[in-house]
Scaffold this active site. Structure first.
Site, PDB file in Angstrom:
ATOM      1  CB  ALA A   2      -0.919  -0.053   1.272  1.00 38.03           C
ATOM      2  CD  GLN A  56      -3.885  -4.765  -5.931  1.00 39.12           C
ATOM      3  OE1 GLN A  56      -3.691  -5.635  -5.014  1.00 39.12           O
ATOM      4  NE2 GLN A  56      -2.928  -4.064  -6.250  1.00 39.12           N
ATOM      5  CB  CYS A  86      -5.273  -7.063   0.811  1.00 39.48           C
ATOM      6  SG  CYS A  86      -4.548  -5.923   2.020  1.00 39.48           S
ATOM      7  CE  LYS A 125      -2.043  -8.979  -6.407  1.00 36.33           C
ATOM      8  NZ  LYS A 125      -2.714  -8.084  -7.251  1.00 36.33           N
ATOM      9  N   GLY A 187       5.598 -14.131  -3.680  1.00 40.19           N
ATOM     10  CA  GLY A 187       5.969 -14.335  -2.233  1.00 40.19           C
ATOM     11  C   GLY A 187       7.557 -14.659  -2.228  1.00 40.19           C
ATOM     12  N   GLY A 210       6.777  -7.847  -5.754  1.00 40.55           N
ATOM     13  CA  GLY A 210       6.269  -6.778  -5.099  1.00 40.55           C
ATOM     14  C   GLY A 210       7.340  -5.978  -4.197  1.00 40.55           C
ATOM     15  NE  ARG A 211       7.615  -8.414   1.110  1.00 39.15           N
ATOM     16  CZ  ARG A 211       7.895  -9.394   1.872  1.00 39.15           C
ATOM     17  NH1 ARG A 211       8.070  -8.797   3.188  1.00 39.15           N
ATOM     18  NH2 ARG A 211       7.736 -10.621   1.673  1.00 39.15           N
TER      19      ARG A 211
END
Length: 312
Positions: A2, A56, A86, A125, A187, A210-211
């Protein structure tokens, strides 16, 4: 993620190249039909990115999700992504995100109604669920496919875990084997070698990063064989991130997004916490630029894998 996948960050990633698709941050389905992109900090985009960007959305009401998807298609996005993954408490308390996995039939109803309304791709997702049951993940995948989903983005953790336990990559294989539509795994992608490992071990069709993308916005370019400049890469990336944030947002919002991004950027360095503490005090474009240039007069020591403790 987020606050990270905003229009400025997507422009940064696009500058390096190599990606397949980019995703917006999570947009509220209730807000999207009447949302003003000039005001919204999430439902905002550059016209030239629409052909490769997936919007999204989250929500609990099938009609609201359908109306939001219709607006997103009208604006010209590549696809809509229905978020049932989420596990943030603020989202789950509203009954949205991963909370919907407690009532699979409602999830399937949302997918079915959205798919009937729009003609562009509909992504889903989701997580394993609320219990560590690999069969449940496969049942959910089959249900989403039957409801009309075109692609699944699967995060193999249960919702209560958030990120406290490692993701079960074997669950990705089970989901892939349960359906005939493409499955992207997600992941614990922490370095350039991890996507190949995930593809090899799980048989999935793609990898959703993602991260690590927040920490290394050039990761997609690296994976695609696109040359990434070595000289002052980290310094210039941080300066460009700040420049784009202040270009797209007002100062207060830009600073907020910059500080949200800082832990990921700082995780690249050996003394990551000290670098984070130095930069997080900056509150305007001038101090950010000055501090970064001072900090990188000699490049801080870089680690081979990011400091996961800063990934939150």
């Amino acid at each position: 993620m987020a606050g990270l996948g905003n229009v400025a960050f997507r422009e940064l990633v696009a500058g390096f190249g190599g990606f397949g698709l980019l995703f917006t941050g999570m947009c509220s389905a209730k807000a999207v039909p009447s949302e003003n992109p000039a005001v919204s900090t999430v439902f905002r985009w550059r016209r030239q990115e629409l052909e490769h960007t997936v919007c999204q959305i989250f929500g609990t009401d099938p009609s609201a999700m359908t109306a939001a998807a219709a607006r997103i298609e009208h604006e010209g996005f590549f696809a809509v992504d229905l978020n049932f993954g989420c596990s943030a408490s603020a989202i789950c308390k509203k009954g949205a995100g991963a909370a919907l996995l407690k009532t699979p039939d409602r999830c399937f109803q949302i997918v079915e109604q959205v798919r009937k309304k729009v003609s562009f791709p509909t992504f889903v997702k989701f997580r394993t669920g609320w219990e560590n049951d690999i069969q449940n993940a496969a049942r959910l995948a089959k249900g989403f496919e039957a409801a009309g989903a075109d692609l699944l983005v699967f995060h193999p953790r249960i919702a209560p875990d958030r990120r406290t336990r490692p993701p079960r990559w074997d669950h990705i294989r089970a989901v892939k084997e349960a359906v005939n539509i493409p499955v992207f795994g997600n992941g614990n992608i922490f370095d350039v070698k991890d996507p190949e490992k995930m593809l090899s071990l799980t048989g999935c069709d793609g990898v959703s990063i993602g991260r690590l993308a927040a920490a290394k916005p050039w990761i997609f370019a690296s994976l695609s064989g696109i040359p990434v400049p070595d000289e002052e890469l980290y310094r210039n990336t941080a300066l460009e991130t700040a420049r784009l944030l202040f270009h797209h947002f007002d100062q207060k919002t830009a600073v907020k997004h910059f500080k949200k991004w800082l832990p990921y950027f700082s995780s690249n360095f050996k003394f990551s916490h000290e670098i984070y503490k130095t930069l997080v005090t900056c509150s305007c474009p001038e101090t950010i630029e000055k501090t970064l240039k001072t900090l990188f007069q000699s490049t801080p020591e870089i680690t081979s894998r990011p400091n996961i403790n800063l990934f939150g």
